[in-house]
Design a protein around this motif. Structure first.
Motif, short mmCIF file in Angstrom:
data_model
loop_
_atom_site.label_atom_id
_atom_site.label_comp_id
_atom_site.label_asym_id
_atom_site.label_seq_id
_atom_site.Cartn_x
_atom_site.Cartn_y
_atom_site.Cartn_z
N THR A 297 0.84 -1.21 0.00
CA THR A 297 0.00 0.00 0.00
C THR A 297 0.87 1.25 0.00
N THR B 131 0.20 3.48 -3.28
CA THR B 131 -0.40 4.80 -3.08
C THR B 131 0.49 5.89 -3.65
N ASP C 52 -5.12 -1.67 -3.01
CA ASP C 52 -3.77 -1.19 -3.29
C ASP C 52 -2.81 -2.34 -3.57
N SER D 160 -4.43 5.75 -5.46
CA SER D 160 -4.16 7.00 -4.74
C SER D 160 -5.44 7.72 -4.37
N SER E 192 -7.11 6.23 -1.35
CA SER E 192 -6.35 6.52 -0.13
C SER E 192 -6.60 7.94 0.34
#
Lengths: 475, 171
Positions: A57, A61, A187, A332, A335
């Motif tokens: 992740t 991200t 992710d 992204s 997140s």
């Protein structure tokens, strides 16, 4: 170079891909979200994320429109330095590794980066920090939404607004259902897709368009792109590093991960995530150097990556590019949606508006927040106001001013809240002045330098010592 | 969230995306279908920024192209020698060019010559000429900023590593 330049995919196929991927991610998010019983489950995945998911992740991200669209853009604009300089953004993840370990140690029950600033520096610094965080979060969200539209437009000619709307609906959808648990799980899958896809595209590109022919074309017609003494590119190099550091050090996207990772996983996860990320901008950036050789001169510099890949790889390649970039954007966007809504829920709603709110109310408000932020982002994305690179680097003036206050705030008990607030405010203001008077490639550097100078004065003049125990706030 | 609500959201998503779609045919630039009624249309006006400090800039058209276009580039105002040509992409109104050295650069449009022989008279159709003055920043200025960035970065790394070691030792 007289033939008509057609799009690699027809718009129906582009739309079908969006719908298929969108439904898959949303169903997956809903499936994972069934395990969320409390607000802490939803916002911090139960603070129990293991090493493999944590590293994935962190890497996924950070692979975003920055790496898949802006790295080629900056390579197209700044040449070799754009490509190499962009990969230095990995330093943000690598240097955040020790900070993440420190955050986890100082605030094992913490929720957000806003929590830390409020407890460590007080109200004035908190307000400055929240303005910076909100500007940055929307700058990044808008750039991601725009990137979705630009991607589909570059590959299939589909109207910008459709791609932009679709990616926002999809990411809001699965984040709404699954929370941080869904974000981290998607992710992981997206990271695998990105690595395999990017390596495959670069491999095929080198095999098809030789390095020698690319070099010859650039030397003859675009000599500055190979020039290591390219002034604007030299100015850009450290600016990009400080921009990346500022993004990661201040953003709740990374703080929420540091707090969600299990035990002492955070340090190793961010270190590995950074090392895995390092070569990706080199690969995506290199793709842009082939553009002149292929006769591709994009309408907007941020479209060059997908256009080159689609040209070289044809229809299949365009589909691969679409899947890779779409995954990067989604990893992204979700997140950021989750982290920003956590920040608003925790720092504004819970701490300012309704301190007595129950867990159920926080859970509900967090979800409303995700939907609201998604809607607001969509409205900001409607007018395509700037290129992705310019938009992102505008935010650089804001975030780079937080680097020294955060680092010193975590390690040094002498820096006071007043100096931290002045450092962030003055750094941002002068960073913006340099953005408008010189260019986007100096904004972050200026902001960081001013902020560092104010912090240095603050540490030297301070008579107080902060008590670290004050960070142990009950939730 | 109840099953029915999920179902409604999914259907709404599908409908929204589908309804907003423009037909693929709207984007196909085909001279076979368009050249007959547009071959005599005037070329769009070309515009460009007067200066560039970075060697990249955007050329813009006053309207979306309705025929295949080529940009001619020359360092000579009279275009006695064409240094390079660039094919205009799709129906976009902008084209980003990059990697230019210091100097004055001239650009103009012409209709693409890829069409059949009977249409080649279109090649003579030329647009207005635009000029871009590229003047890169002074290297000294760039190196000064580079050095400042390097020093600041070194200080930051030393602080983080030193404090990290110290904090671990303290534990």
């Amino acid at each position: 170079m007289s033939e008509t330049a057609d799009f690699a995919l027809d718009s129906t196929l582009g739309l079908s891909l969006v719908v298929i991927f969108g439904l898959l991610w949303i169903i997956f998010g809903w499936y994972l979200g069934r395990a969320n019983k409390t607000h802490e489950d939803f916002a911090l995945a139960g603070r129990n994320v293991g090493f493999a998911l944590a590293a994935a992740t962190a890497m996924a991200t950070w692979v975003t429109s920055n790496t898949t669209l802006v790295a080629p853009q900056l390579t197209y604009q700044f040449g070799i330095w754009g490509m190499v300089g962009y990969s230095f953004a990995a330093l943000g993840l690598i240097l955040f590794a020790p900070l993440a370990a420190r955050i986890k140690r100082l605030m094992p029950k913490g929720y957000t980066s806003g929590d830390f600033i409020r407890l460590r520096f007080g109200r004035a610094a908190w307000w400055v920090f929240m303005v910076i965080s909100v500007v940055y979060a929307f700058g990044w969200l808008v750039s991601l939404g725009m990137a979705g539209g630009i991607l589909l437009q570059a590959l299939s000619g589909l109207d910008y607004h459709i791609g932009m709307t679709a990616i926002l609906i999809i990411c809001v959808g699965y984040t709404l259902f699954g929370g941080l648990r869904a974000v981290i799980a998607t992710d992981f899958i997206q990271a695998l897709i990105i690595i395999i896809g990017v390596v495959g595209i670069a491999w095929y590109l080198i095999d098809t368009v030789s390095l020698e022919s690319i070099h010859t074309e650039l030397s003859e017609n675009h000599p500055r792109l190979l020039d290591l003494m390219f002034p604007a590119a030299i100015m850009f190099l450290f600016n990009n590093i400080f921009f990346g550091l500022g993004e990661i050090f201040h953003s709740n996207v990374w703080w929420s991960r540091a707090l969600a990772f299990k035990g002492k996983v955070a340090f190793k996860a961010f270190l590995l995530g950074g090392l895995l990320w390092l070569p990706i901008p080199i690969v995506t950036g290199f793709i842009a150097l082939a553009a002149p050789q292929l006769g591709i001169f994009p309408p907007s510099a941020d479209m060059v990556g997908p256009m080159v890949a689609a040209e070289v790889l044809g229809k299949v390649g365009a589909i691969v590019v679409f899947i890779v970039v779409f995954s990067a954007l989604a990893s992204s966007l979700d997140s950021l949606l989750a982290a920003t809504s956590d920040l608003v829920t925790r720092d504004f709603y819970h701490k300012k508006l309704r301190p007595q709110a129950s867990d159920k109310q926080l859970f509900k408000f967090n979800r409303y927040c995700i939907a609201g932020i998604g809607l607001l982002t969509w409205l900001f994305c409607l007018p395509q106001i700037a290129t992705l690179g310019a938009l992102l680097n505008f935010a650089g003036a804001f975030v780079a001013s937080t680097i020294f206050p955060i680092v010193l705030g975590l390690y040094q008990n002498k820096l006071s809240g007043t100096y931290a607030a002045v450092a962030m405010a003055s750094g941002t203001l002068l960073g913006l002045v340099s953005y408008f008077t010189i260019g986007f490639y100096v904004a972050a550097l200026t902001a960081c330098a001013i902020s560092a100078a104010v912090c240095a004065v603050g540490v030297m003049r301070s008579r107080n010592r902060f008590d670290w125990n004050k960070l142990q706030e009950s939730s | 969230m109840p099953d029915r609500a999920r179902f409604v959201i999914n259907i709404a998503l599908l409908l929204l995306i589908t309804l907003l779609a423009r037909p693929a045919s709207a984007y196909v630039l085909s001279w076979q279908t368009e050249s007959s009624n547009q071959s005599n249309s005037e070329l769009p006006e070309l515009s460009a920024p007067a200066n560039s400090r970075e060697g990249y800039f955007v050329l813009s058209l006053s309207k979306s192209p309705t025929q295949d276009l080529i940009v001619e580039y020359s360092t000579d105002e009279e275009f006695r020698e064409i240094n390079r040509t660039y094919a205009w992409f799709g129906d976009f109104q902008d084209m980003t060019l990059t990697g230019f050295s210091d100097g004055t650069h001239y650009f103009r449009l012409k209709v693409s010559s890829s069409e059949p022989a009977e249409n080649t008279h279109q090649e003579t159709q030329l647009s207005n000429v635009v000029q871009v003055q590229v003047d890169h920043y002074a290297l000294e200025q760039a190196l000064t900023l580079f050095s400042l960035g390097g020093v600041l970065f070194a200080i930051l790394v030393v602080i983080i590593l030193y404090q990290h070691q110290r904090s671990r030792a303290h534990e």
